[in-house]
Design a protein around this motif. Sequence first.
Motif, mmCIF file in Angstrom:
data_model
loop_
_atom_site.group_PDB
_atom_site.id
_atom_site.type_symbol
_atom_site.label_atom_id
_atom_site.label_comp_id
_atom_site.label_asym_id
_atom_site.label_seq_id
_atom_site.Cartn_x
_atom_site.Cartn_y
_atom_site.Cartn_z
ATOM 1 N N THR A 25 11.794 98.361 6.167
ATOM 2 C CA THR A 25 13.226 98.057 6.139
ATOM 3 C C THR A 25 13.798 97.966 7.547
ATOM 4 N N GLU A 61 19.278 95.824 7.567
ATOM 5 C CA GLU A 61 19.119 95.764 6.108
ATOM 6 C C GLU A 61 19.426 97.119 5.465
ATOM 7 N N GLY A 62 18.855 98.175 6.035
ATOM 8 C CA GLY A 62 19.088 99.508 5.491
ATOM 9 C C GLY A 62 20.537 99.939 5.628
#
Length: 319
Positions: free
Chosen positions: A288, A292-293
Amino acid sequence: MKIMVTGGAGFIGSHLVDELIKQGHKVVVVDSLVNGDLENVSPEANFYHMDINEPGLHDVMVHERPEVVYHFGAQISVEHSNRNPLEDSFTNVNGTLKILNYCVELGVSKIIFASSAAIYGVPELLPIQEGHPLSPISFYGVSKWSAERYITMYEKRFGLNYSILRFANVYGPRQNSLGQAGVITKFIINKLENKPIIIFGDGEQTRDFIYVKDVVQSCIRALTKGDHQIINISSGKEVSVRQLASVISKLSRQPFNYIYEQVVEGDIPNSCLANQHAKFSLDWKPNTLLEEGLKETMDYYSMNYNSESKERYVSSEVK
């Protein structure tokens, strides 16, 4: 497989429970709900509201007969440990010892322990390898180190298999502002409340932020891999606090106001854990990206954070 997760109502533990159930395992959760929340617990898990130091834990384990124990139940606040070292030790050391004794007595095949980058102290070299000298600068780090030593001794004396996973700064949905990666939750909540971001020092201090879903996958791999090993679980990348604030500001599509305050005493300037051992021993790697996280985490709080839920995410120690 029957699996027990202490701290299974907490941030990392509850995500692990969800994945274990998804994979078809029968899961038992033991949690005092001091840091955890009952809303995090899957209805498919057998839940016991209990502190790991309570005598009743023995009865639970005798009744449930877990084959594997994930020991994630802990006192997680560095600040609290420094104010209350005896209480910190009682939970993180004494509680671990009790679980180890029950595991040996009941023939548990493996214990998987959630440790921390805090055991390393101020790094001599980055990224930090597992063989780096251990010199914790908080009682929390000392208690996690002590628990590790007891686990390895139980393997030598009683043959109890283990994997010790040293987590970097884990972040993601369900996290409160307590703990070593709580800065992300604080930043996001300040954004939702239209408050300025508070940065201690110049913001150039770095941390190794790892998304909770990646951490859970490392824990799942440890069910069948990484026996008798101590393993860093990390992104392997340094991110400064200023960079972190910039990414959150970009994702929120609105600028932040920043307030700079005096650096926290005892704060480590830079931290980053090497993860090559995890890639080799667990056949695992983080998947990730930070943006994105952070986006998934921000989306979660945007949907779930309000005045009624505030107590779940904002620690009384940082209000």
